[in-house]
Design an enzyme around this catalytic site. Structure first.
Site, PDB file in Angstrom:
ATOM      1  N   GLY A  85      34.136   6.322  36.199  1.00  0.00           N
ATOM      2  CA  GLY A  85      33.360   5.385  36.984  1.00  0.00           C
ATOM      3  C   GLY A  85      34.296   4.664  37.913  1.00  0.00           C
ATOM      4  O   GLY A  85      35.477   4.498  37.633  1.00  0.00           O
ATOM      5  N   GLY A 142      34.021   1.771  41.407  1.00  0.00           N
ATOM      6  CA  GLY A 142      33.106   1.162  42.359  1.00  0.00           C
ATOM      7  C   GLY A 142      33.573  -0.200  42.777  1.00  0.00           C
ATOM      8  O   GLY A 142      34.571  -0.717  42.274  1.00  0.00           O
ATOM      9  N   ASP A 193      22.243   0.384  31.866  1.00  0.00           N
ATOM     10  CA  ASP A 193      22.512   1.570  32.675  1.00  0.00           C
ATOM     11  C   ASP A 193      22.747   2.779  31.771  1.00  0.00           C
ATOM     12  O   ASP A 193      23.675   3.549  31.970  1.00  0.00           O
ATOM     13  CB  ASP A 193      23.725   1.321  33.584  1.00  0.00           C
TER      14      ASP A 193
END
Ligand code: NAG
Ligand code: NAG
Ligand code: NAG
Ligand code: NAG
Ligand code: NAG
Ligand code: NAG
Length: 935
Positions: free
Chosen positions: A649, A651, A753
């Site tokens: 991940g 971001g 999520d």
């Protein structure tokens, strides 16, 4: 030498003596010679020791002679004599033989065709041997009435020339093929026909209507197909009818039973019959056994009030519905009742307790509600009571302690509440008590110690509290104690080491404290789970504690020592550290980590692009000093410069969401959450502020790649092979992790999520939930919603396809949102179809799609690999096993549907989900694993 001389002597006699004498001498010689040839068989028990020259052959073991012809053998009966080997063809010389019984020996080879010469033969029983080959012709045995060849290994087809006077033919449990020959209908004397347990195909020939004497027609466990054989309605003498475990289908005519006044025994289980249970059965008033399991019978149960002789009534695993069938109230002779696995609902009536002879009751896996009727305790014969997986609620009444004969009390997976009445422990013969997966609370009463005969105690997943009573040691018959997932506190009683028969014990997920009693290491345990408590001190090393794969102690931060493979700190180090400053632990951990880092490749990095001096000054102290320090440089090196393959991940997460993740992770530890190694706060090479969370490397990647990426990167059409059991276990792992986040912490952590790419798989395919970037914390004390991230920043987050519909309309995030995501993932995993698949549009989503096809067309919509797997790996997967697989699949998908319900109020909570999945695992996979079908 001696015998050779005698033969010559007799031969001389035969030549010169009169006709009568020749007949007599030669025949008594013939029978003797034939038996002596038979005697060459292997006879390890010396059963034939009396077969010698000094005794008259009519006195030989198992031999009977004719009265009229004193030295002619009429009966040879050698039951269970341990004979091993082939049947001598010489028996075909026993021309006066009427009865031949070689039952239950170890005879091999073929049945000698010479037996077909024996005209006087009336009764042949060669059952329970291992005879091979095909069945020889008995056409000339015109007196043959009974031919029993059960339980052998005969092959080929049913002979087409059986004698015309045959009354009983049993070929039960062989390996015969072909069809039921219509020729059999010419044997008008036929009364019993038993072909159970072969590979017979086709259906019952129409000509069978001629068999007016037929009483028993047993054709179960074959490959019969087609519709229900209507001709059976004409067999007015029929007493027993069994076509269980074939592939027959269609409706059973409603008048079935009306024309069969003698019918007593009916077995239709394991076919594809549907429609209603025939109301005509009520006219077959002699019925004592009705067994219709594993079909698709639906609707309500017709009246059966006339069947006063009925003893066994089994409707197991159909789609029957409606309230508890009232006509059962008249069936006073009922011994066993099974409504297991249907769709019955409503309350169980009090009158059930007035049926005086009931011994076994299965009402499990239905939708029964209300309280368990107190009248049941009046049932003086009741031995087994199964009420599992219904929606019974209310308290367990103390009066249920009045049972006198009860051995099994099974009420798991309901909504029972209140405490376990101590009276239950006084049931004198109770051997199994299963009250797991309910909402029972209060302590476990010390009277448990009265139940000395108890073998299985299952109280998992309740809210039981207080200490585990010391008196439990008195239950020394116990083999299995399951007290996990409760809130027991105090220490584990040392006296549990006195339960010498104990094989399995699970005390995990409680609040137990203190040391692990060394006494447990003296037991012959096979499994021990003490994980997720607050146990402390030294882990013993003997007994079960030396077998690190058979026991679990993780999730107890205070434990030390034990076997080296457990990787716990030495107890001496632990004591030292607790006396020193906290930072010493930090140093100890850092050294091993630094050496492991290049191997344990880092997979999750959060990059922060903002360069903000104020935020940069924030340290990660909140994360705690238990975690080692890692520099940007270390990470970069370990991840090949943050190559994409090592990132799970990345971001521009807000600073707040990073801190949220740190905070969420700070206090949580569970075997199905991705273990965090450390966090890193630094400046990258370009001078940007950089923060990273470092998780343990997960060899098998994530569930999304498992489902969709090409196998071995080669042939892109070939996807990864995932067995039914693997899929199921992954979902159980995720459910456990989510249950922990929602229910087993000081507050509720909502993941927000949950999706397949956040479910990581380790070497052993154990699933771990990761990525807490959007996690929210709901304080359980105050109902106020104290999030760590501002509401607006999260409202639009989550991943399309997995976000519950209510978030789109502005609902606050809640644990039921995660439940929805879980439901979608469950369905996706079995369909291998993404929720954003092209086919899902115009209001059709994956959950609706499954619901529309549930249950009859499920096999068409699941990943074809799921049903096929069993054809490939096990071509002989039996029909019942396939049904079992189907049943499991339906139960699991049903859980998915109940999670992915558009209305949040209709969804189960994760506690219930985990409980349901564990039940399915227990009841289904244990059997499958035993039969080694899957793993
Ligand atoms: C044959 O039968 C005769 C009587 O008919 C009897 O005396 C004799 O013992 C028998 N022989 C044998 C070998 O059994
Ligand atoms: C055969 O012998 C057994 C005892 O060994 C007996 O129980 C059985 O009734 C006999 N069968 C016949 C048909 O004579
Ligand atoms: C007895 O049976 C065997 C084998 O069937 C046969 O070869 C033999 O000729 C027979 N003996 C007599 C005396 O009939
Ligand atoms: C024959 O086998 C059946 C089935 O296995 C068994 O029930 C029966 O007791 C056996 N009979 C004998 C005499 O061993
Ligand atoms: C039954 O016969 C088939 C072939 O016809 C064979 O493949 C199978 O192994 C046999 N089964 C048993 C139990 O002998
Ligand atoms: C039970 O265990 C305790 C503690 O281990 C021990 O002191 C006691 O003697 C045991 N009692 C019996 C009856 O074995």
């Amino acid at each position: 030498m001696l015998r050779a001389i005698r033969v010559q002597f007799l031969a001389v006699l035969m030549v010169c003596c009169s006709h009568v004498l020749v007949g007599s001498f030669s025949s008594n010689y013939t029978d003797r010679q034939a038996l002596l040839e038979f005697k060459t068989i292997s006879d390890p028990r010396q059963s034939l020791r009396s077969w010698n020259d000094s005794a008259d052959l009519c006195h030989w073991e198992g031999v009977r002679c004719s009265v009229k012809h004193p030295h002619r053998v009429t009966s040879l009966n050698l039951t269970s004599q341990g004979l091993v080997g082939q049947i001598s063809p010489s028996l075909g010389n026993l021309t006066f033989l009427r009865v031949l019984v070689l039952l239950a020996n170890s005879l091999t080879g073929e049945i000698p065709p010479s037996l077909g010469h024996l005209h006087h033969l009336r009764y042949v029983n060669l059952n329970n041997n291992t005879l091979q080959g095909s069945i020889p012709s008995f056409a000339n045995c015109s007196n043959l009435l009974v031919l029993w060849l059960e339980n052998n290994k005969l092959v080929g087809e049913i002979p087409l020339d059986l004698p015309r006077n045959l009354e009983k033919l049993s070929l039960f449990d062989n390996n015969l093929t072909g069809i039921i020959p219509s020729y059999l209908a010419n044997i008008s004397t036929l009364m019993h026909l038993d072909l159970v347990g072969n590979n017979i195909e086709g259906n019952i020939p129409e000509e069978f209507t001629k068999l007016l004497e037929l009483q028993l027609l047993f054709l179960g466990v074959n490959k019969l197909s087609g519709c229900f054989p209507q001709l059976v309605l004409n067999l007015s003498s029929l007493v027993g009818f069994d076509v269980a475990l074939n592939s027959l289908s269609g409706d059973v005519p409603s008048n079935f039973g009306s024309a069969l006044p003698s019918l007593q025994y009916l077995e239709l289980g394991g076919n594809f019959f549907h429609g209603h249970i025939p109301s005509g059965l009520n006219n077959a008033s002699k019925l004592f056994h009705i067994d219709l399991p594993s079909n698709n019978f639906s609707g309500v149960v017709p009246t059966l009030a006339n069947l006063s002789s009925l003893r066994y009534l089994m409707f197991t695993e159909n789609q029957l519905s409606g309230d508890f069938p009232t006509s059962i109230a008249n069936l006073n002779n009922l011994i066993m009742l099974s409504l297991h696995g249907n769709r019955f609902k409503g309350v169980v009536p009090e009158w059930l307790g007035t049926l005086p002879n009931l011994q076994i009751i299965y009402l499990d896996s239905n939708g029964f509600t209300g309280v368990i009727p107190s009248s049941l305790s009046n049932m003086s014969q009741l031995a087994e009571l199964y009420l599992d997986s219904n929606r019974f609620d209310g308290h367990i009444l103390p009066i249920l302690g009045n049972f006198q004969m009860l051995q099994v009390l099974s009420i798991p997976d309901n909504n029972l509440e209140g405490s376990i009445p101590k009276e239950l422990f006084k049931i004198p013969g109770l051997m199994q008590m299963d009250l797991g997966f309910n909402n029972l609370d209060g302590p476990l009463h010390s009277d448990i110690g009265i139940a000395k005969q108890l073998i299985y105690l299952q109280l998992s997943s309740n809210k039981l509290s207080g200490e585990i009573p010391n008196t439990l040691q008195n239950c020394d018959s116990l083999e299995d104690i399951e007290l996990d997932r409760n809130v027991f506190n105090g220490s584990i009683p040392t006296s549990l080491g006195n339960i010498t028969n104990l094989l399995n014990m699970n005390l995990s997920h409680n609040n137990l404290t203190g040391p692990i009693p060394v006494s447990l290491s003296s037991l012959q345990l096979e499994h021990l789970d003490l994980s997720f408590n607050n146990l402390e001190g030294e882990v013993p090393t003997k007994g079960i504690f030396s077998n690190v794969t058979a026991m679990r102690i993780d999730g107890n931060p205070g434990l030390c020592g034990g076997e080296l493979e457990l990787h716990l700190l030495a107890c001496s180090a632990m004591t030292l550290n607790s006396r020193k400053h906290k930072h010493s632990t930090f140093e100890k951990l850092m050294i091993p980590l630094a050496t492991i880092l290049p191997l344990a490749i880092i997979v999750y990095v959060v990059l922060l692009w903002k360069r903000n001096q104020k935020k940069k000054s924030m340290s990660l102290n909140s994360f705690g000093s238990n975690y080692p320090n890692v520099s940007y440089h270390d990470l970069s090196r370990a991840t090949d410069g943050f190559s994409a393959s090592n990132l799970i991940g990345q971001g521009r997460y807000s600073y707040k969401s990073f801190i949220a993740e740190c905070n969420a992770l700070k206090n949580i530890r569970h075997r199905n959450l991705v273990p965090i190694l450390t966090a890193c706060s630094s400046i990258d090479l370009n001078g940007n502020d950089f923060k990273a969370l470092v998780y343990k490397f997960m060899q098998q990647g994530d569930l999304h790649s498992l489902l969709y990426s090409a196998r071995d990167g080669g042939d892109t059409s070939a996807s990864n092979r995932i067995t039914l059991a693997q899929r199921f276990c992954i979902l159980v792992n995720v459910a456990d992790a989510m249950e922990y986040l929602h229910h087993h912490n000081q507050g509720t952590i909502v993941h927000c999520d949950l999706k397949p790419s956040n479910i990581l798989l380790d070497d052993n395919m154990v699933a771990h939930v990761g990525d807490f970037g959007l996690a929210r914390f709901i304080d359980s004390g105050a109902s106020s919603f104290s999030s760590m991230v501002s509401t607006s920043s999260v409202a639009i987050k989550g991943t399309v396809g997995y976000v519950p519909p209510e978030y789109a309309t502005g609902a606050d995030v809640s644990s039921s949102g995660d439940v929805y995501s879980f439901g979608i993932i469950l369905l996706e995993t079995f369909l291998r179809r993404r929720p954003i698949d092209d086919m899902f549009r115009d209001g059709l989503d994956i959950a609706r799609y499954v619901a529309m096809n549930f249950p009859d067309r499920i096999i068409q919509i699941v990943d074809p690999e799921v049903p096929e797997e069993h054809h490939d790996s096990l071509p002989h997967t039996s029909e019942p096993m396939k049904e079992k697989i189907m049943e499991c699949l339906l139960s699991v998908l049903n859980v998915g549907l109940r999670c992915a319900n558009p209305s949040p109020d209709e969804r189960m909570d994760m506690r219930e989900v985990a409980a349901k999945l564990h039940r399915i695992k227990e009841s289904f996979f244990s059997q499958l694993l035993e039969s080694e079908v899957i793993l």
